[in-house]
Design a protein around this motif. Structure first.
Motif, mmCIF file in Angstrom:
data_model
loop_
_atom_site.group_PDB
_atom_site.id
_atom_site.type_symbol
_atom_site.label_atom_id
_atom_site.label_comp_id
_atom_site.label_asym_id
_atom_site.label_seq_id
_atom_site.Cartn_x
_atom_site.Cartn_y
_atom_site.Cartn_z
ATOM 1 N N SER A 31 0.808 -1.223 0.000
ATOM 2 C CA SER A 31 0.000 0.000 0.000
ATOM 3 C C SER A 31 0.841 1.273 0.000
ATOM 4 C CB SER A 31 -0.933 0.011 1.208
ATOM 5 O OG SER A 31 -0.187 -0.034 2.417
ATOM 6 N N GLU A 32 2.144 1.148 0.282
ATOM 7 C CA GLU A 32 3.020 2.315 0.389
ATOM 8 C C GLU A 32 3.909 2.519 -0.831
ATOM 9 O OE1 GLU A 32 3.371 4.577 3.134
ATOM 10 O OE2 GLU A 32 1.409 3.708 3.562
ATOM 11 N N ARG A 34 3.418 3.530 -4.003
ATOM 12 C CA ARG A 34 3.330 4.797 -4.746
ATOM 13 C C ARG A 34 3.940 5.955 -3.957
ATOM 14 N NH1 ARG A 34 4.442 8.433 -6.846
ATOM 15 N NH2 ARG A 34 3.320 9.899 -8.199
ATOM 16 N N LYS A 35 3.684 5.997 -2.665
ATOM 17 C CA LYS A 35 4.230 7.077 -1.841
ATOM 18 C C LYS A 35 5.748 7.035 -1.834
ATOM 19 C CE LYS A 35 4.113 8.904 2.881
ATOM 20 N NZ LYS A 35 3.536 8.710 4.246
ATOM 21 N N LYS A 36 6.310 5.849 -1.721
ATOM 22 C CA LYS A 36 7.762 5.701 -1.663
ATOM 23 C C LYS A 36 8.429 6.019 -2.996
ATOM 24 C CE LYS A 36 8.193 2.488 2.215
ATOM 25 N NZ LYS A 36 9.109 3.382 2.976
ATOM 26 N N LEU A 37 7.680 5.917 -4.081
ATOM 27 C CA LEU A 37 8.260 6.228 -5.390
ATOM 28 C C LEU A 37 8.736 7.670 -5.477
ATOM 29 C CD1 LEU A 37 6.170 4.463 -8.181
ATOM 30 C CD2 LEU A 37 8.398 3.838 -7.265
ATOM 31 N N ASP A 38 8.075 8.564 -4.771
ATOM 32 C CA ASP A 38 8.467 9.968 -4.821
ATOM 33 C C ASP A 38 9.823 10.198 -4.143
ATOM 34 O OD1 ASP A 38 6.350 10.804 -6.324
ATOM 35 O OD2 ASP A 38 5.154 11.512 -4.651
ATOM 36 N N LEU A 53 2.515 7.265 -12.994
ATOM 37 C CA LEU A 53 2.988 6.437 -11.880
ATOM 38 C C LEU A 53 1.823 6.007 -10.997
ATOM 39 C CD1 LEU A 53 6.244 8.379 -10.906
ATOM 40 C CD2 LEU A 53 6.098 6.175 -12.093
ATOM 41 N N ASP A 54 0.851 6.887 -10.806
ATOM 42 C CA ASP A 54 -0.371 6.517 -10.069
ATOM 43 C C ASP A 54 -1.031 5.310 -10.731
ATOM 44 O OD1 ASP A 54 -0.001 8.705 -8.412
ATOM 45 O OD2 ASP A 54 -1.560 9.932 -9.340
ATOM 46 N N GLU A 55 -1.163 5.381 -12.052
ATOM 47 C CA GLU A 55 -1.835 4.311 -12.795
ATOM 48 C C GLU A 55 -1.048 3.007 -12.714
ATOM 49 O OE1 GLU A 55 -3.503 3.348 -17.305
ATOM 50 O OE2 GLU A 55 -2.930 5.403 -16.770
ATOM 51 N N ARG A 63 3.084 -2.204 -9.517
ATOM 52 C CA ARG A 63 3.589 -1.839 -8.200
ATOM 53 C C ARG A 63 4.542 -2.903 -7.656
ATOM 54 N NH1 ARG A 63 -1.924 -2.716 -7.059
ATOM 55 N NH2 ARG A 63 -2.339 -4.508 -5.704
ATOM 56 N N THR A 64 4.358 -4.169 -8.051
ATOM 57 C CA THR A 64 5.295 -5.214 -7.633
ATOM 58 C C THR A 64 6.645 -5.008 -8.295
ATOM 59 O OG1 THR A 64 3.467 -6.789 -7.335
ATOM 60 C CG2 THR A 64 5.688 -7.701 -7.493
#
Length: 245
Positions: A31-32, A34-38, A53-55, A63-64
């Motif tokens: 669940s984290e 996308r947040k960590k990608l920034d 990136l959201d998509e 995301r995996t």
């Protein structure tokens, strides 16, 4: 269609996550991602890249892929980058994904002149499917994963996609065959990503066929060539079926 999440994750771990990396991988909650990608990717706060990136992160395969990539780079000081550029298409090189944004409309859909090929099994024809910005970024980061994991296949080490052979004509090189299809049983690939996208968006799944694309003045000749070489490619086209229930 139902994607087999458990089989996919187990396959990813067996192929990409070394025993010594397991704890780091598990420390990144799904669940984290996308947040960590920034923190992991510098994309210049470009809103179009952010949306893509959201998509990607709404897609299990996407995301995996990022989760594995972040796991492998946790001990490195480098960050990944996404940079707009004006050259043809998109590419990955040395921790940087280069994307020509002019090939996509505001929604992230590829413009009509930039299309991929797929096989219409019912009519036994080669047809076109629109690219997407999210799909292109996913594809280039797959190359990034292979680079970071030291499993990238340079063209000079091709085993299947040799020059002047049917597979060479269709896929260009082994690295592209692997990134697009489930070659080597690797489910982090375009086919599995697109399969999940089709399920999420309730659309028909049209697995990409060939590394080339975007129709033009020689389009009918390209399609005839791809159809002629289909028997040589068929065994690589159906690996995604292993991840269906």
């Amino acid at each position: 269609m139902i994607f087999n999440h458990e089989k996919f994750i187990n396959a990813v771990k067996s192929i990409h996550v070394k025993p010594e990396e397991s704890q780091s991988y598990e420390s990144i909650p799904d669940s984290e991602v996308r947040k960590k990608l920034d923190e992991f990717i510098n994309y210049g706060k470009n809103p179009r890249f952010s949306k893509a990136l959201d998509e990607i992160c709404k897609n299990l395969v996407g995301r995996t892929m990022f989760r594995v990539l972040m796991t492998k780079m946790q001990t490195e000081e480098k960050r990944m980058h996404i940079i707009p550029y004006e050259d043809n298409g998109s590419r990955y090189m040395e921790y940087v994904v280069y994307i020509n944004l002019s090939f996509y409309d505001a929604s992230g859909t590829g413009i009509p002149s930039r299309q991929y090929y797929y096989i219409d099994d019912e009519k036994h024809e080669i047809k076109t499917k629109l690219k997407s910005l999210a799909g292109s970024i996913f594809h280039e980061f797959c190359h990034g994963l292979h680079h970071v994991s030291e499993t990238y296949i340079p063209k000079k080490k091709n085993v299947l996609c040799l020059d002047d052979t049917p597979l060479g004509d269709v896929w260009n090189k082994d690295e592209e065959l692997r990134t697009i299809t489930c070659f080597n049983n690797d489910p982090i690939c375009d086919h599995c990503f697109d399969l999940c996208q089709s399920i999420l968006k309730k659309q028909s799944f049209r697995p990409r066929y060939s590394h080339g694309g975007w129709h033009g003045k020689d389009d009918s000749e390209k399609r005839s060539c791809l159809l002629l070489h289909l028997p040589h490619s068929q065994e690589f086209m159906d690996g995604w079926r292993e991840y269906m229930i």
